[in-house]
Design a protein around this motif. Structure first.
Motif, PDB file in Angstrom:
ATOM      1  N   PRO A   1       4.740   9.689  10.888  1.00 48.05           N
ATOM      2  CA  PRO A   1       4.116   8.688  10.014  1.00 48.05           C
ATOM      3  C   PRO A   1       2.606   8.641  10.260  1.00 48.05           C
ATOM      4  O   PRO A   1       2.168   8.661  11.408  1.00 48.05           O
ATOM      5  N   MET A   2       1.827   8.603   9.199  1.00 46.79           N
ATOM      6  CA  MET A   2       0.367   8.602   9.310  1.00 46.79           C
ATOM      7  C   MET A   2      -0.163   7.288   8.741  1.00 46.79           C
ATOM      8  O   MET A   2       0.545   6.569   8.040  1.00 46.79           O
ATOM      9  N   ILE A   3      -1.432   7.021   9.044  1.00 45.28           N
ATOM     10  CA  ILE A   3      -2.066   5.822   8.493  1.00 45.28           C
ATOM     11  C   ILE A   3      -2.786   6.199   7.206  1.00 45.28           C
ATOM     12  O   ILE A   3      -3.520   7.193   7.172  1.00 45.28           O
ATOM     13  N   ASN A   4      -2.529   5.412   6.156  1.00 49.16           N
ATOM     14  CA  ASN A   4      -3.264   5.611   4.904  1.00 49.16           C
ATOM     15  C   ASN A   4      -4.634   4.960   5.061  1.00 49.16           C
ATOM     16  O   ASN A   4      -4.761   3.745   4.975  1.00 49.16           O
ATOM     17  N   VAL A   5      -5.664   5.784   5.315  1.00 49.65           N
ATOM     18  CA  VAL A   5      -6.994   5.232   5.589  1.00 49.65           C
ATOM     19  C   VAL A   5      -7.609   4.579   4.348  1.00 49.65           C
ATOM     20  O   VAL A   5      -8.567   3.817   4.461  1.00 49.65           O
ATOM     21  N   GLU A   6      -7.039   4.821   3.191  1.00 46.52           N
ATOM     22  CA  GLU A   6      -7.558   4.184   1.968  1.00 46.52           C
ATOM     23  C   GLU A   6      -6.971   2.797   1.762  1.00 46.52           C
ATOM     24  O   GLU A   6      -7.457   2.029   0.933  1.00 46.52           O
ATOM     25  N   LYS A   7      -5.882   2.480   2.473  1.00 47.07           N
ATOM     26  CA  LYS A   7      -5.224   1.167   2.325  1.00 47.07           C
ATOM     27  C   LYS A   7      -5.188   0.736   0.863  1.00 47.07           C
ATOM     28  O   LYS A   7      -5.687  -0.324   0.499  1.00 47.07           O
TER      29      LYS A   7
ATOM     30  N   ASP B   1      -8.699  13.571   9.174  1.00 44.28           N
ATOM     31  CA  ASP B   1      -8.585  14.937   9.707  1.00 44.28           C
ATOM     32  C   ASP B   1      -8.147  14.908  11.170  1.00 44.28           C
ATOM     33  O   ASP B   1      -7.359  15.732  11.612  1.00 44.28           O
ATOM     34  N   GLU B   2      -8.667  13.913  11.913  1.00 43.57           N
ATOM     35  CA  GLU B   2      -8.328  13.794  13.340  1.00 43.57           C
ATOM     36  C   GLU B   2      -6.826  13.571  13.512  1.00 43.57           C
ATOM     37  O   GLU B   2      -6.184  14.184  14.369  1.00 43.57           O
ATOM     38  N   ALA B   3      -6.269  12.677  12.704  1.00 43.17           N
ATOM     39  CA  ALA B   3      -4.830  12.373  12.805  1.00 43.17           C
ATOM     40  C   ALA B   3      -3.992  13.599  12.462  1.00 43.17           C
ATOM     41  O   ALA B   3      -2.976  13.872  13.113  1.00 43.17           O
ATOM     42  N   ILE B   4      -4.434  14.347  11.456  1.00 39.32           N
ATOM     43  CA  ILE B   4      -3.693  15.559  11.065  1.00 39.32           C
ATOM     44  C   ILE B   4      -3.753  16.596  12.188  1.00 39.32           C
ATOM     45  O   ILE B   4      -2.728  17.153  12.580  1.00 39.32           O
TER      46      ILE B   4
ATOM     47  N   PHE C   1       0.830  -1.210   0.000  1.00 43.51           N
ATOM     48  CA  PHE C   1       0.000   0.000   0.000  1.00 43.51           C
ATOM     49  C   PHE C   1       0.861   1.255   0.000  1.00 43.51           C
ATOM     50  O   PHE C   1       2.015   1.213   0.409  1.00 43.51           O
ATOM     51  N   GLU C   2       0.261   2.352  -0.419  1.00 43.75           N
ATOM     52  CA  GLU C   2       0.955   3.632  -0.311  1.00 43.75           C
ATOM     53  C   GLU C   2       1.048   3.994   1.164  1.00 43.75           C
ATOM     54  O   GLU C   2       0.094   3.818   1.926  1.00 43.75           O
ATOM     55  N   ALA C   3       2.202   4.505   1.568  1.00 39.79           N
ATOM     56  CA  ALA C   3       2.391   5.015   2.926  1.00 39.79           C
ATOM     57  C   ALA C   3       2.352   6.534   2.838  1.00 39.79           C
ATOM     58  O   ALA C   3       2.587   7.111   1.773  1.00 39.79           O
ATOM     59  N   CYS C   4       2.070   7.191   3.979  1.00 40.35           N
ATOM     60  CA  CYS C   4       2.016   8.654   3.954  1.00 40.35           C
ATOM     61  C   CYS C   4       2.361   9.216   5.322  1.00 40.35           C
ATOM     62  O   CYS C   4       2.304   8.497   6.332  1.00 40.35           O
ATOM     63  N   GLY C   5       2.713  10.475   5.349  1.00 39.73           N
ATOM     64  CA  GLY C   5       3.037  11.102   6.614  1.00 39.73           C
ATOM     65  C   GLY C   5       3.333  12.579   6.456  1.00 39.73           C
ATOM     66  O   GLY C   5       3.293  13.123   5.340  1.00 39.73           O
ATOM     67  N   LEU C   6       3.615  13.189   7.598  1.00 37.94           N
ATOM     68  CA  LEU C   6       3.892  14.634   7.620  1.00 37.94           C
ATOM     69  C   LEU C   6       5.306  14.870   8.135  1.00 37.94           C
ATOM     70  O   LEU C   6       5.888  14.008   8.803  1.00 37.94           O
ATOM     71  N   LEU C   7       5.858  16.028   7.810  1.00 40.85           N
ATOM     72  CA  LEU C   7       7.186  16.422   8.271  1.00 40.85           C
ATOM     73  C   LEU C   7       7.069  17.812   8.883  1.00 40.85           C
ATOM     74  O   LEU C   7       6.291  18.643   8.408  1.00 40.85           O
ATOM     75  N   SER C   8       7.850  18.030   9.931  1.00 41.50           N
ATOM     76  CA  SER C   8       7.808  19.353  10.554  1.00 41.50           C
ATOM     77  C   SER C   8       9.194  19.771  10.997  1.00 41.50           C
ATOM     78  O   SER C   8      10.126  18.963  11.025  1.00 41.50           O
ATOM     79  N   GLY C   9       9.299  21.053  11.340  1.00 39.09           N
ATOM     80  CA  GLY C   9      10.574  21.549  11.824  1.00 39.09           C
ATOM     81  C   GLY C   9      10.527  23.045  12.018  1.00 39.09           C
ATOM     82  O   GLY C   9       9.481  23.678  11.864  1.00 39.09           O
TER      83      GLY C   9
ATOM     84  N   GLY D   1       7.142  23.551  19.120  1.00 39.58           N
ATOM     85  CA  GLY D   1       7.601  24.801  18.513  1.00 39.58           C
ATOM     86  C   GLY D   1       7.960  24.640  17.054  1.00 39.58           C
ATOM     87  O   GLY D   1       8.752  25.393  16.498  1.00 39.58           O
ATOM     88  N   GLU D   2       7.364  23.610  16.421  1.00 40.78           N
ATOM     89  CA  GLU D   2       7.643  23.352  15.003  1.00 40.78           C
ATOM     90  C   GLU D   2       6.397  23.634  14.165  1.00 40.78           C
ATOM     91  O   GLU D   2       5.288  23.716  14.685  1.00 40.78           O
ATOM     92  N   ALA D   3       6.631  23.772  12.866  1.00 40.45           N
ATOM     93  CA  ALA D   3       5.524  23.974  11.939  1.00 40.45           C
ATOM     94  C   ALA D   3       5.567  22.886  10.870  1.00 40.45           C
ATOM     95  O   ALA D   3       6.608  22.260  10.641  1.00 40.45           O
ATOM     96  N   LEU D   4       4.442  22.667  10.212  1.00 39.71           N
ATOM     97  CA  LEU D   4       4.389  21.708   9.108  1.00 39.71           C
ATOM     98  C   LEU D   4       5.289  22.219   7.976  1.00 39.71           C
ATOM     99  O   LEU D   4       5.146  23.353   7.517  1.00 39.71           O
ATOM    100  N   THR D   5       6.219  21.366   7.539  1.00 40.09           N
ATOM    101  CA  THR D   5       7.135  21.786   6.464  1.00 40.09           C
ATOM    102  C   THR D   5       7.080  20.850   5.258  1.00 40.09           C
ATOM    103  O   THR D   5       7.593  21.181   4.196  1.00 40.09           O
ATOM    104  N   GLY D   6       6.469  19.677   5.450  1.00 36.44           N
ATOM    105  CA  GLY D   6       6.422  18.741   4.324  1.00 36.44           C
ATOM    106  C   GLY D   6       5.360  17.684   4.511  1.00 36.44           C
ATOM    107  O   GLY D   6       4.842  17.466   5.606  1.00 36.44           O
ATOM    108  N   ILE D   7       5.032  17.048   3.390  1.00 31.05           N
ATOM    109  CA  ILE D   7       4.110  15.911   3.387  1.00 31.05           C
ATOM    110  C   ILE D   7       4.750  14.870   2.472  1.00 31.05           C
ATOM    111  O   ILE D   7       5.426  15.242   1.509  1.00 31.05           O
ATOM    112  N   TYR D   8       4.588  13.586   2.808  1.00 31.47           N
ATOM    113  CA  TYR D   8       5.176  12.557   1.946  1.00 31.47           C
ATOM    114  C   TYR D   8       4.207  11.406   1.720  1.00 31.47           C
ATOM    115  O   TYR D   8       3.307  11.175   2.527  1.00 31.47           O
ATOM    116  N   HIS D   9       4.399  10.729   0.608  1.00 31.02           N
ATOM    117  CA  HIS D   9       3.731   9.448   0.395  1.00 31.02           C
ATOM    118  C   HIS D   9       4.565   8.630  -0.573  1.00 31.02           C
ATOM    119  O   HIS D   9       5.497   9.141  -1.191  1.00 31.02           O
ATOM    120  N   SER D  10       4.235   7.343  -0.639  1.00 34.81           N
ATOM    121  CA  SER D  10       5.027   6.457  -1.498  1.00 34.81           C
ATOM    122  C   SER D  10       4.275   6.109  -2.768  1.00 34.81           C
ATOM    123  O   SER D  10       3.041   6.173  -2.830  1.00 34.81           O
TER     124      SER D  10
END
Ligand SMILES: [Zn+2]
Length: 131
Positions: free
Chosen positions: A40-46, A55-58, A22-30, A69-78
């Motif tokens: 790392p986040m859960i791909n609810v679409e599997k 939305d809750e996880a985000i 499955f595709e994996a996904c997640g957020l990056l901050s700094g 003290g960080e902000a969202l700087t990136g998003i990733y998926h495979s």
């Protein structure tokens, strides 16, 4: 260009390999626009062809980023079987056009990580600098 810690790249690629097929996904901050922490986040679409994050996880991750003290700087998926380039769907569904958009391709023997700025009207490569 985008600055990302090598350890974050390592964790991102290993998360993507673990979630295959499955595709994996997640957020990056700094701080200061850097990618220093991985969420790392859960791909609810599997799905092997798409991803979505609840939305809750985000909201939960964003609150924890703020505490650090960080902000969202990136998003990733495979892309388990495709090239590291945003699909038309990726482009249409990107809710965060202002942050770095990482794609990890697992198509070849070794994972390939690329980064873009993705808006509904354009896809522009961003140079990745590992720190
Ligand atoms: Zn994609």
């Amino acid at each position: 260009m985008i600055l990302i810690e090598s350890e974050v790249v390592r964790q991102m690629t290993s998360h993507c390999m673990k979630d295959r097929p499955f595709e994996a996904c997640g957020l990056l901050s700094g701080k200061g626009g850097r990618c220093e922490t991985i969420w790392p986040m859960i791909n609810v679409e599997k799905s092997p062809y798409s991803f979505a994050i609840s939305d809750e996880a985000i909201e939960k991750a964003m609150a924890q980023m703020k505490e650090r003290g960080e902000a969202l700087t990136g998003i990733y998926h495979s892309h388990p079987t495709a090239l590291p380039y945003p699909s038309k769907e990726d482009q249409r569904h990107n809710g965060y056009p202002t942050v770095a958009y990482f794609i990890v391709s697992l198509q070849g023997r070794e994972p390939v990580v690329r980064c873009f700025q993705v808006t509904p009207s354009k896809v522009q490569p961003i140079k990745i600098i590992q720190t």
